[in-house]
Design a protein around this motif. Structure first.
Motif, PDB file in Angstrom:
ATOM      1  N   ILE A  93       0.822  -1.215   0.000  1.00 53.10           N
ATOM      2  CA  ILE A  93       0.000   0.000   0.000  1.00 53.10           C
ATOM      3  C   ILE A  93       0.856   1.264   0.000  1.00 53.10           C
ATOM      4  N   GLU A  94       1.849   1.319   0.875  1.00 52.18           N
ATOM      5  CA  GLU A  94       2.637   2.553   0.992  1.00 52.18           C
ATOM      6  C   GLU A  94       3.368   2.914  -0.299  1.00 52.18           C
ATOM      7  N   PRO A  95       4.102   1.984  -0.927  1.00 49.97           N
ATOM      8  CA  PRO A  95       4.766   2.375  -2.186  1.00 49.97           C
ATOM      9  C   PRO A  95       3.779   2.743  -3.291  1.00 49.97           C
ATOM     10  N   LEU A  96       2.628   2.097  -3.334  1.00 49.31           N
ATOM     11  CA  LEU A  96       1.649   2.432  -4.366  1.00 49.31           C
ATOM     12  C   LEU A  96       1.010   3.787  -4.101  1.00 49.31           C
ATOM     13  N   GLN A  97       0.776   4.108  -2.827  1.00 53.62           N
ATOM     14  CA  GLN A  97       0.273   5.449  -2.515  1.00 53.62           C
ATOM     15  C   GLN A  97       1.300   6.508  -2.929  1.00 53.62           C
ATOM     16  N   HIS A  98       2.564   6.218  -2.652  1.00 52.81           N
ATOM     17  CA  HIS A  98       3.620   7.162  -3.029  1.00 52.81           C
ATOM     18  C   HIS A  98       3.688   7.299  -4.548  1.00 52.81           C
ATOM     19  N   ALA A  99       3.532   6.168  -5.235  1.00 52.37           N
ATOM     20  CA  ALA A  99       3.518   6.213  -6.697  1.00 52.37           C
ATOM     21  C   ALA A  99       2.378   7.084  -7.196  1.00 52.37           C
ATOM     22  N   GLY A 100       1.211   6.976  -6.565  1.00 56.12           N
ATOM     23  CA  GLY A 100       0.075   7.789  -6.967  1.00 56.12           C
ATOM     24  C   GLY A 100       0.309   9.269  -6.746  1.00 56.12           C
ATOM     25  N   THR A 101       1.069   9.598  -5.700  1.00 60.79           N
ATOM     26  CA  THR A 101       1.413  11.000  -5.446  1.00 60.79           C
ATOM     27  C   THR A 101       2.359  11.528  -6.526  1.00 60.79           C
ATOM     28  N   LEU A 102       3.307  10.686  -6.917  1.00 61.32           N
ATOM     29  CA  LEU A 102       4.294  11.095  -7.913  1.00 61.32           C
ATOM     30  C   LEU A 102       3.735  11.091  -9.334  1.00 61.32           C
ATOM     31  N   ALA A 103       2.808  10.183  -9.613  1.00 58.07           N
ATOM     32  CA  ALA A 103       2.242  10.058 -10.970  1.00 58.07           C
ATOM     33  C   ALA A 103       0.726   9.961 -10.876  1.00 58.07           C
ATOM     34  N   GLU A 112      -9.603  -3.421   3.059  1.00 58.06           N
ATOM     35  CA  GLU A 112     -10.020  -2.012   3.117  1.00 58.06           C
ATOM     36  C   GLU A 112     -10.830  -1.690   1.864  1.00 58.06           C
ATOM     37  N   PHE A 113     -12.054  -2.201   1.851  1.00 56.38           N
ATOM     38  CA  PHE A 113     -12.852  -2.183   0.631  1.00 56.38           C
ATOM     39  C   PHE A 113     -13.298  -0.777   0.225  1.00 56.38           C
ATOM     40  N   ASP A 114     -13.598   0.073   1.191  1.00 52.68           N
ATOM     41  CA  ASP A 114     -14.033   1.425   0.850  1.00 52.68           C
ATOM     42  C   ASP A 114     -12.894   2.216   0.215  1.00 52.68           C
ATOM     43  N   ARG A 115     -11.701   2.107   0.795  1.00 52.86           N
ATOM     44  CA  ARG A 115     -10.547   2.802   0.217  1.00 52.86           C
ATOM     45  C   ARG A 115     -10.193   2.210  -1.141  1.00 52.86           C
ATOM     46  N   ALA A 116     -10.347   0.900  -1.275  1.00 56.63           N
ATOM     47  CA  ALA A 116     -10.095   0.270  -2.567  1.00 56.63           C
ATOM     48  C   ALA A 116     -11.073   0.796  -3.613  1.00 56.63           C
ATOM     49  N   ALA A 117     -12.343   0.950  -3.227  1.00 57.74           N
ATOM     50  CA  ALA A 117     -13.349   1.458  -4.167  1.00 57.74           C
ATOM     51  C   ALA A 117     -12.974   2.856  -4.652  1.00 57.74           C
ATOM     52  N   ALA A 118     -12.468   3.699  -3.741  1.00 59.07           N
ATOM     53  CA  ALA A 118     -12.059   5.052  -4.133  1.00 59.07           C
ATOM     54  C   ALA A 118     -10.885   5.004  -5.111  1.00 59.07           C
ATOM     55  N   ALA A 119      -9.948   4.086  -4.875  1.00 61.12           N
ATOM     56  CA  ALA A 119      -8.808   3.955  -5.780  1.00 61.12           C
ATOM     57  C   ALA A 119      -9.262   3.504  -7.167  1.00 61.12           C
ATOM     58  N   TYR A 120     -10.172   2.534  -7.214  1.00 56.19           N
ATOM     59  CA  TYR A 120     -10.672   2.075  -8.516  1.00 56.19           C
ATOM     60  C   TYR A 120     -11.422   3.194  -9.233  1.00 56.19           C
ATOM     61  N   ILE A 139      -1.586   2.761 -11.730  1.00 59.12           N
ATOM     62  CA  ILE A 139      -1.154   2.826 -10.328  1.00 59.12           C
ATOM     63  C   ILE A 139      -2.357   2.768  -9.404  1.00 59.12           C
ATOM     64  N   TRP A 140      -3.406   3.507  -9.737  1.00 58.70           N
ATOM     65  CA  TRP A 140      -4.597   3.515  -8.875  1.00 58.70           C
ATOM     66  C   TRP A 140      -5.295   2.157  -8.898  1.00 58.70           C
ATOM     67  N   ASP A 141      -5.244   1.476 -10.033  1.00 56.78           N
ATOM     68  CA  ASP A 141      -5.787   0.113 -10.104  1.00 56.78           C
ATOM     69  C   ASP A 141      -4.992  -0.820  -9.191  1.00 56.78           C
ATOM     70  N   ASN A 142      -3.674  -0.722  -9.250  1.00 55.08           N
ATOM     71  CA  ASN A 142      -2.837  -1.555  -8.380  1.00 55.08           C
ATOM     72  C   ASN A 142      -3.084  -1.238  -6.903  1.00 55.08           C
ATOM     73  N   LEU A 143      -3.231   0.043  -6.579  1.00 57.77           N
ATOM     74  CA  LEU A 143      -3.505   0.426  -5.193  1.00 57.77           C
ATOM     75  C   LEU A 143      -4.833  -0.144  -4.733  1.00 57.77           C
ATOM     76  N   GLY A 144      -5.827  -0.125  -5.614  1.00 64.66           N
ATOM     77  CA  GLY A 144      -7.115  -0.730  -5.269  1.00 64.66           C
ATOM     78  C   GLY A 144      -6.966  -2.197  -4.928  1.00 64.66           C
ATOM     79  N   ALA A 145      -6.142  -2.915  -5.710  1.00 65.96           N
ATOM     80  CA  ALA A 145      -5.931  -4.343  -5.444  1.00 65.96           C
ATOM     81  C   ALA A 145      -5.253  -4.559  -4.100  1.00 65.96           C
ATOM     82  N   ALA A 146      -4.262  -3.712  -3.768  1.00 64.93           N
ATOM     83  CA  ALA A 146      -3.574  -3.850  -2.484  1.00 64.93           C
ATOM     84  C   ALA A 146      -4.512  -3.571  -1.316  1.00 64.93           C
ATOM     85  N   LEU A 147      -5.311  -2.532  -1.443  1.00 63.42           N
ATOM     86  CA  LEU A 147      -6.261  -2.203  -0.372  1.00 63.42           C
ATOM     87  C   LEU A 147      -7.311  -3.297  -0.235  1.00 63.42           C
ATOM     88  N   ASN A 148      -7.751  -3.842  -1.355  1.00 62.82           N
ATOM     89  CA  ASN A 148      -8.715  -4.946  -1.300  1.00 62.82           C
ATOM     90  C   ASN A 148      -8.122  -6.146  -0.585  1.00 62.82           C
TER      91      ASN A 148
END
Length: 668
Positions: free
Chosen positions: A64-74, A93-101, A80-89
């Protein structure tokens, strides 16, 4: 001379990460991505590679942390947001995953794979209508996307649309025949449709494709449980635990099977429960405490009830009359429903509660925090090792006092649960204490039962016109142990004109197993009749066809025994050395029918013979039983509520005084 990092070197590094991913060399990929992140700390793609590597290695939390950082940078990179959704899922953390998707879909709205991932996440969160909508959008873009068919089939199954579920999951299997999750979900849908043998075949295929797939072993355990194969089910649950020791549903499935096995001693059953308790409590014991509840022995008690059965379920028939009769000046009811689905019975129960929380979607961390924030004085578990339990939260001891009651007639195995309420009819002080991690609190009246509404009338005893006894048993197949079937055969051989009606048997393999057991004992096939599971009114009317019930063991009847009494039908039960083996005895003693409790197999057969010799006496009992129960119900309910209040107050006063939990008996 030192060389500066170059864009060409960065691109080559990312390409190498992708190659390692394709080759499943994930550990090497993670190490390389980590080195690249140190060299190119402002490159979002590098942090994405690190997150993907961790996620693929099963470390969703670490991804989660590296993907969040990636989302900040890009922030404009949809992948990246799709990958973050998968990590949160993966971390629940389904609600946060839904926001990422959703963020990914804002950037790339026609990406069928992201829509499919969003569908799966919505299903995991219990938002099945949204899951179905996402999957439909994905399939409109790519009709051959197996994962989207899988998500649609899972959502349709949970929404009760089995036709769509079976079609979609069949498509998923056809499109991706080596995808174990597709076979697993197809097995679930087949089981929901009543085809348990088909469900087992599909799930076996999932296990063949993925030998280390704990979900497949768990489901095989569940399906064999449904067919009454306690030994085989237990083996699959243990296989799931070997693969994933933290699966509490596998622990509970295993323990539930052991409680139905006549070859497991009381000591072995207790040891198995304590093995569970030690496993689940060990990480949390150092954190027990920290409650802010005032030690006022006379305060209005905030009592929390945790259950997945605050709906049209057997447990509701026991807890609703108590809730109605409790002194609300002394006790505040706070309900925690762990089942996402609610119904008309849930609405009725909500009206009785001072506060109601549907916590089905909450993680253990979130539920613990919710309970602690509510300053619950006494937290009551109504599930034990049954579906939708939250024993993982009880292991954290979020309330100063915790109690087990009703849902599971056995120990939870948790030292974090201080007390267990038990009726004197099932166990006198000192008889079963060695089988419980909880301290037993003995009540003169353990429970009361609220019968279903609109009961069919009680009919005359069938034996008076037939000239022979018709025995019955309407318990689920897992209770129909070889030991119980053998004893029933002895009764029927002693009464060669008698008949047997066994209901709640919808599967052909179950009927064949039972019929073979009777045939081997010399009981002719035409003396044993089978009926499938029925809707409530039709099930209750089955009592018109029988004269008495022969109980199961070592797990005796509970709800079905109570329902039978209200239909004028007594149960002949065999007492034993565990609470599951005694719940039938407790019910019959509470009804004033202690002479229907046998203390051994010979006494069981003799009691059946005695009943057969005096059908007029049985007919008289049948004629008056409902009226007797109805006449005594108001007083019994009020008395039971006072006893529960007294028990809870005594527990609380002892805690306020700093005393440890210890067994006690509530005065009549």
């Amino acid at each position: 001379m030192a060389t500066e990092p170059s864009a060409q070197h960065l691109a080559a590094g990312i390409e190498q990460c992708l190659r390692l991913f394709r080759e499943s060399r994930l550990e090497t990929m993670e190490a390389l991505a980590g080195e690249l992140a140190q060299t190119y700390p402002s490159a979002g793609r590098v942090w994405q590679m690190l997150g993907i590597a961790r996620l693929a290695r099963g470390n969703g939390a670490g991804a989660i942390e590296p993907l969040q950082h990636a989302g900040t940078l890009a922030p404009q990179d949809a992948g990246i947001w799709d990958n973050l959704g998968a990590a949160l899922n993966a971390g629940g953390e389904f609600d946060r995953a839904a926001a990422a998707y959703e963020r990914s879909l804002q950037l790339d709205p026609n990406n069928a794979n992201v829509l499919s991932n969003a569908a799966a996440n919505a299903g995991d969160a219990g938002r099945d209508a949204a899951a179905r909508a996402y999957a439909g959008r994905a399939l409109a873009l790519d009709p051959a996307l197996a994962q989207a068919h899988l998500a649609l089939g899972n959502a349709a199954a949970r929404l009760g649309d089995l036709a769509t579920a079976l079609d979609s999951l069949g498509q998923a299997v056809r499109l991706a025949p080596t995808l174990p999750q597709a076979h697993l979900s197809l097995g679930n849908a087949l089981q929901l449709g009543g085809d348990t043998p088909g469900a087992i075949r599909a799930t076996r295929r999932a296990a063949e494709l993925a030998p280390n797939y704990p979900d497949a072993q768990q489901n095989l355990g569940r399906f064999h449980h449904d067919l009454g194969h306690a030994d085989l089910a237990a083996r699959h649950y243990r296989a799931a635990l070997r693969l994933q020791p933290q699966r509490l549903d596998a622990w509970s499935g295993w323990l539930f099977c052991l409680a139905h096995d006549a070859n497991v001693s009381a000591a072995e059953l207790f040891a198995a429960h304590r093995e569970f308790g030690e496993f689940v409590e060990r990480p949390w014991r150092a954190r027990w405490g920290g409650w802010t509840n005032p030690r006022n022995p006379h305060k209005r008690l905030r009592v929390g009830f945790v259950s997945g059965d605050l709906r049209e379920h057997a447990v509701a028939h026991f807890i609703e009359p108590i809730w109605r009769a409790l002194d609300r000046d002394a006790i505040e009811i706070v309900a925690y429903s762990t089942q996402p689905a609610e119904d008309a019975r849930s609405v009725a129960l909500k009206q009785l509660a001072d506060a109601w929380h549907n916590v089905a979607a909450l993680s253990d961390n979130a539920l613990e925090a919710t309970i602690r924030a509510s300053n619950i004085d006494i937290l009551i578990d109504l599930a034990g090792h049954t579906a939708h339990h939250r024993l993982g939260v009880f292991a954290r001891k979020p309330a100063p006092l915790q109690v087990s009651w009703i849902g599971y007639p056995n120990t939870t195995g948790l030292m974090a649960i201080d007390y267990r309420l038990v009726g004197n009819g099932a166990a006198q002080p000192g008889e079963l204490d060695a089988g419980f991690s909880e301290k037993l609190v003995h009540l003169p009246l353990g429970t009361v039962f609220q019968p279903p509404p609109a009961l069919p009338p009680v009919n005359p005893l069938p034996a008076l016109t037939r000239g022979y006894l018709t025995f019955g048993n309407f318990n689920r197949p897992i209770k129909l142990s070889e030991a119980a079937l053998g004893l029933w055969c002895k009764v029927m051989n002693a009464l060669p004109d008698s008949r047997m009606l066994i209901a709640a048997v919808s599967e052909t393999p179950v009927r064949e197993r039972i019929a073979a057991r009777f045939a081997a004992a010399g009981v002719a096939a035409d003396r044993v009749d089978f009926r499938p599971r029925l809707e409530m009114q039709d099930y209750l009317k089955l009592h018109h066809e029988i004269d008495l019930i022969l109980d199961t063991f070592p797990f005796t009847g509970g709800t079905v025994t109570n329902q039978a009494l209200w239909m004028g039908v007594p149960t002949l039960t065999l007492s034993g050395d565990t609470l599951p083996h005694r719940q039938g005895a407790g019910i019959m003693i509470r009804a004033g029918l202690g002479d229907w409790v046998a203390q051994g197999e010979a006494a069981f057969v003799e009691r059946a013979l005695a009943v057969a010799r005096n059908p007029a006496q049985l007919a008289a009992l049948r004629a008056r039983l409902r009226a007797d129960l109805a006449a005594g119900e108001p007083a019994a309910t009020a008395r039971a509520a006072r006893l529960v209040e007294s028990a809870l107050r005594t527990m609380w006063q002892r805690w306020c005084a700093g005393e440890p939990a210890r067994s006690f008996q509530v005065a009549p």
